[in-house]
Every structure is written in structure tokens, then in C-alpha cells.
Write an enzyme that holds these catalytic residues in place. Structure first.
Site, PDB file in Angstrom:
ATOM      1  N   HIS A 168       0.856  -1.212   0.000  1.00  0.00           N
ATOM      2  CA  HIS A 168       0.000   0.000   0.000  1.00  0.00           C
ATOM      3  C   HIS A 168       0.886   1.255   0.000  1.00  0.00           C
ATOM      4  O   HIS A 168       0.870   2.063   0.929  1.00  0.00           O
ATOM      5  CB  HIS A 168      -0.888  -0.040   1.242  1.00  0.00           C
ATOM      6  N   GLU A 186      -0.199   1.216  -5.624  1.00  0.00           N
ATOM      7  CA  GLU A 186      -0.017  -0.004  -4.853  1.00  0.00           C
ATOM      8  C   GLU A 186       0.032  -1.247  -5.744  1.00  0.00           C
ATOM      9  O   GLU A 186      -0.998  -1.688  -6.241  1.00  0.00           O
ATOM     10  CB  GLU A 186      -1.182  -0.144  -3.869  1.00  0.00           C
TER      11      GLU A 186
END
EC number: 5.1.3.15
Length: 322
Positions: A176, A280
Site C-alpha cells: 500500500h 499499490e
């Protein structure tokens, strides 16, 4: 005694790894490479929370309101989403790896040898009894965080099914990654043109990207599918380009909460969305399935380079093809 003149080149540093604690007492590892780049990874979450260039400029976004205290996940840096990305499953959002304490892996299995990389840290996560009540599987998750001599940040995840009852398991995953940007309205992303995506803001519906390059004018939460191995994030104002390379991770998520959502997130400042962009590498649409004894590997490499200009315009093609 001779004094150094201003023309003396800076003394190169030896690559190093230091174990220390942050202000709230959470343990972290600080990596430094010979030219002055650095990275920090917290044992809590196995989470990279800093990546600085040789001028000491922070390249990752971490919220000024980030809560460095369990059980809350740390807002920013590179959280590890495992064994579930987002709400694509029945577990808590983004799974539990990002809010567990990882251990230093003193005896990792061999990695492909890159003798140039001297600054790296190996972490390992195994499930607790509580974890197996939430997700009834046994696994070993090994993470290597490495700083290459030129400052590239490399994360390699290896996940092995260690079930002894013969059961396979499936998971989704993402790094992330939250980049620090000067102004989200001055940023564009290259490498996702014409691709299909799932729109989390539109009932996870499937659409096709129409734009030439992706720019940001509102909240975004999209999972781009079958993405090429290289994506460029171009920050016009800073004249900086981040190049993200990935392997084993077919999808790429773009996320920025924009103003309204930021105001209801307690660990994000109201205006901080302007200075962040999450890009991500992930595997979401098609979960990974491992039989006992099988191992999956997913790798991400981040590079920060000065943007090149051509006739007054950024030339991302050189970056993407270079």
C-alpha cells in the site's frame, strides 16, 4: 593540521543497519547505503515508514497524525495488506499483517545473490493462535527490505503455506505504497492507459481507462488490472519521477481520499491528501492459491529520478522505456 577544502568530495558512508526505537517506543530498523540514502522499517506491521534520498528529502508520505501505537495501523509509508486486500473478503479491511509485530529473520532462506546490495533487513511473520481463529491457516511470510547502492528501495515478499493438514489457502495482497508529492493536482501517472479497472467507489464495477495519462481532481480508489511491470508517477512541481517496477503483482491500485473523506479520517490531516498518492502493486482480482509447501513471491522496486523535460513537457516515455 590540514583542513578540508570545499572541493573535497563527501566521504562515502558504509552501508549499515541499525536497530532503534521511535518516539512511542516501537522498534524500527534504519538502513543506510553508501551515498546517503536511507530507509526505516518498523517491526510493527513490517512497515516501511521512511525512504529518504541523498539530500535527506522524504519520498514516502506518512501522516502527521499517524498513530504509532497498536492496534491501529500506521497511516502512510508502505503498509503490507495480507491476507486480504481492502474489503475483498471477510476479514478486517486490508487483513492483519499490517498490525502485527514481525520478528527479525536471522536465518532467511537464500535470496538470488546481488552482491552490490549491502543494506537490507529480513523480517518474518507467523500466525499467532488468535490469528488462526480469524484465518485458520499456517504460513510463513518473509519480507526483505533492501536499499540498493543508488538508493532504490526494494521489497520482496515470500509467503509459504505451512499447513500440515493438506489444505491449500488463498489470499490477496498489496504493497500500500504512499508517495510524498508536492501537490496532487500537479501529478500524473503513466503506464495505466487503456487498462481495465475495478472502481471501489462504484460498487467494484469494471471499467476501461479512457485518459492518456491519469491526473487527479477528485477522490480515487481504482484497481487497475493486468498492469505492465513499470509505472511512472510524475510530480511536475518537484520535477521528480518515481518509477515503480513490480514482479508477481499483476494489479495496481490508485488511491487518494480527497477532501471529504480526509475530514472523517482521524489519523489524516484535513489537507494532507494534497501531498500524498498511493500507488499499490497488488494481486486482487485473481487471488493467489498455495498448496502446503508452495511459496509465492511478490517484488516491488522503487526508484526516484529527476524528471526530464522535452519541449517544456515531461517525457515519461523515456522513463517507462528506459
Amino acid at each position: 593540521m590540514a583542513t578540508a577544502s570545499s572541493s573535497t568530495p563527501p566521504t562515502p558512508h558504509l552501508p549499515s543497519l541499525e536497530r532503534t526505537k521511535g518516539p512511542t517506543g516501537l522498534e524500527k530498523l534504519v538502513l543506510r547505503e553508501s551515498r546517503g540514502w536511507s530507509a526505516e522499517v518498523h517491526l510493527y506491521g513490517g512497515q516501511v515508514t521512511s525512504w529518504k534520498n541523498d539530500h535527506g528529502e522524504e519520498l514516502l508520505f506518512v501522516s502527521s497524525k499517524a498513530i504509532f501505537k497498536p492496534p491501529k495501523a500506521i497511516r502512510g509509508g508502505i503498509p503490507i495488506c495480507f491476507p486480504q486486500y481492502g474489503t475483498h473478503g471477510n476479514l478486517e479491511k486490508h487483513g492483519f499483517a499490517r498490525n502485527r509485530f514481525w520478528a527479525i529473520d536471522d536465518n532467511p532462506p537464500p535470496f538470488p545473490v546481488n552482491t552490490a546490495i549491502k543494506a537490507f533487513a529480513d523480517l518474518i511473520l507467523k500466525p499467532s493462535e488468535e490469528d488462526t481463529k480469524i484465518w485458520p491457516h499456517s504460513f510463513e511470510f518473509r519480507l526483505r527490505v533492501a536499499l540498493a547502492p543508488g538508493g532504490d528501495l526494494i521489497l520482496t515478499s515470500r509467503i509459504r503455506n505451512t499447513n500440515i493438514d493438506g489444505r491449500p489457502f488463498s489470499f490477496t495482497f498489496a504493497y500500500h505504497t504512499c508517495f510524498s508529492v508536492s501537490d496532487i493536482s500537479e501529478v500524473r501517472v503513466e503506464g495505466l492507459e487503456t487498462l481495465d479497472y475495478l472502481d471501489n467507489l462504484n460498487a467494484k464495477g469494471r471499467f476501461t481507462e479512457q485518459g492518456d495519462a491519469i491526473v487527479f481532481e477528485a477522490e480515487i480508489d481504482k484497481i487497475y488490472l493486468d498492469v505492465p511491470s513499470k509505472v511512472a508517477i510524475i510530480d511536475h512541481e518537484k520535477k521528480r519521477t518515481y518509477v515503480l517496477r513490480k514482479d508477481g503483482l499483476p494489479d495496481t491500485v490508485l488511491w487518494n481520499p480527497w477532501d471529504k473523506r480526509s475530514k472523517i479520517m482521524q489519523d489524516l490531516g484535513d489537507e494532507e491528501y494534497k501531498h500524498m498518492l498511493c500507488v499499490e502493486p497488488a494481486t486482487v482480482e485473481k487471488p493467489i492459491t498455495l498448496k502446503p509447501g508452495e511459496e509465492w513471491k511478490g517484488k516491488m522496486e522503487l526508484t526516484a529520478v529527476p524528471s526530464s523535460y522535452c519541449s517544456g513537457q515531461l517525457d515519461p516515455e523515456k522513463v517507462l522505456q528506459g
